[in-house]
Write an enzyme that holds these catalytic residues in place. Structure first.
Site, PDB file in Angstrom:
ATOM      1  N   ASP A   2       2.241   2.060   1.159  1.00  0.00           N
ATOM      2  CA  ASP A   2       1.599   1.207   1.704  1.00  0.00           C
ATOM      3  C   ASP A   2       2.947   0.204   2.089  1.00  0.00           C
ATOM      4  O   ASP A   2       3.447  -0.631   1.323  1.00  0.00           O
ATOM      5  CB  ASP A   2       0.251   0.369   1.438  1.00  0.00           C
ATOM      6  N   ASP A  27      -6.498   9.817   3.794  1.00  0.00           N
ATOM      7  CA  ASP A  27      -5.582   9.236   2.721  1.00  0.00           C
ATOM      8  C   ASP A  27      -6.258   9.821   1.539  1.00  0.00           C
ATOM      9  O   ASP A  27      -6.040  11.193   1.734  1.00  0.00           O
ATOM     10  CB  ASP A  27      -6.300   7.738   1.901  1.00  0.00           C
TER      11      ASP A  27
END
Length: 432
Positions: free
Chosen positions: A207, A147
């Site tokens: 996201d 991430d």
């Protein structure tokens, strides 16, 4: 040897660092985050792995079981700096869970961030790439989702982002264990331009949100090509828009990742989830389930087990479908035509309706075969509907031979997906 040649040879290992033989087709599997968030433990993981087997999902290609954020303890090992699991969640250790997953014939993945902390506030891997990669390898990890939170501002140009994410790529390769590297930097700095040689896949946007088309200011960009704030809470159809120009960057071993699937989590209708699954497959995104696979409805299972759609995603040609056109409609939304080529002169095309009303439209086969040229597109094609079952119960029933055009009806927020084969080839196969 000339100095310039020496210099070139010195950087070749880095340039070829991704030759790990993985993700020759887009990876498939299941991840904890979309449904469980931080509420995970070893039973969650093992139960999901068992459900992949009991539901026959492994036979369709879903073979990675991925632990996302919040598996970590509060701090690293104080003496070695190595990552440590949360023993209240994983009392037997991550390696024991990985061993259980492997015993089922599946592969195991884990999560970290190229920052000081993960997005869930756990310790990140920035500055700890080597020891983390070595530890993951010793645990039997086969996949790393990496991430972008708390990156200390080390972003803003492709070069800066490349260097930060390449540190982990090099560390993974140094372990000697093949570990699929899934970059998750949300499309920041255009990873489709710099990550091809260091990662097996890269996220292209903020996201995903389990909604078809709701706008949210936290996902403000209209295009990812010059997006300064990828954000999050990005509706599904917006991510499809983001992906439209990027298919040219996808290929064997390196894929555009549109984020994990939301099918079965309850925020969209059946037709919207069909669009979700279809378009992820056509653009060759990884197919990573994000629902509770231990408790699925028949509709959810029907969607994610459509082997004709999965075959499009896993086609060995590795060519992503492209958007041929997008036409705004008076009532709002639009209708879109996407098309792509598969191996052995097979082709796929999709008609997507984002409007609030059902639509019927004539599709020109010259548009479908735009890349193949006018002569080819003027031929006759045997066309199958990949969301209809044939008399034997298999996905993909033949709907006829067409030349020139095909009339297609599409319900609101739905997508129709078709396979096309030159009629002469289809006739030869039937004779055989």
């Amino acid at each position: 040897m000339a100095p310039k040649l020496v210099a070139l040879l010195s950087v070749l290992p880095a340039a070829l660092a991704l030759n790990n033989g993985l993700a020759i087709t887009p990876q498939m599997g299941w991840n904890t985050w979309n449904h469980f968030g931080c509420g995970i433990d070893q039973d969650t993981i093992v139960s999901a792995a068992q459900a992949l087997i009991s539901n026959g999902l492994d036979k369709l290609g879903y073979n990675y079981v991925l632990v996302d954020d919040c598996w970590q303890a509060d701090a690293r090992d104080p003496s070695t700096g190595a990552p440590v699991e949360d023993k209240s969640k994983f009392p037997n250790g991550i390696k024991a869970v990985a061993d259980q997953v492997h015993s089922l014939g599946l592969k195991f993945g884990i999560y970290s961030s190229a920052g000081t902390y993960t997005c869930g506030g756990k310790f990140g891997s920035l500055g700890y790439e080597d020891i983390d990669a070595q530890t993951y390898a010793s645990w039997g990890v086969d996949y790393l989702k990496y991430d972008n939170c708390y990156n200390e501002g080390r972003a803003g140009t492709p070069q800066i982002s490349y260097e930060r994410f390449n540190n982990m790529s090099q560390a993974l390769n140094a372990t000697g264990r093949p570990i699929l590297y899934s970059m998750c930097n949300w499309g920041e700095d255009g990873p489709w331009n710099f990550a091809v040689n260091i990662a097996n896949s890269w996220r292209i946007s903020g996201d995903i949100y389990d909604n078809f088309d709701r706008y949210d200011d936290r996902c403000p960009c209209t295009s990812m090509l010059d997006c300064k704030l990828p954000g999050f809470i990005c509706a599904m159809s917006r991510i499809i828009d983001f992906s439209a120009p990027l298919g040219q960057k996808a290929g064997k071993g390196h894929w555009n990742d549109l984020d994990m699937l939301e099918i079965g989590n309850g925020g969209m209708t059946y037709d919207e989830y069909v669009t979700h699954f279809s378009m992820w497959a056509l653009v060759k995104s990884p197919l990573i389930l994000g629902n509770d696979i231990t408790n699925m409805s028949n509709e959810t299972k029907e969607i994610i087990t459509n082997d004709a759609i999965i075959a499009v995603n896993q086609d060995s040609g590795g060519s992503a479908a492209s958007r041929i056109w997008k036409r705004a409609l008076p009532e709002g939304g639009d209708i879109q035509l996407w098309a792509g080529s598969l191996v052995n002169y097979h082709f796929v095309f999709a008609v997507m309706n984002t409007s609030p009303k059902n639509q019927t439209i004539d599709i020109s086969l010259l548009d479908v075969f735009n890349d193949q040229g006018k002569v080819f597109g003027s031929g006759t094609f045997t066309i199958s509907d990949l969301w209809q079952k044939d008399s034997s119960g298999n996905w993909g029933t033949t709907v006829g031979n067409f030349q020139g055009k095909m009339t297609v009806s599409v319900k609101t927020h739905a997508t129709r997906v078709f396979m096309a084969v030159p009629a002469s080839m289809a006739a030869v196969r039937q004779e055989l």
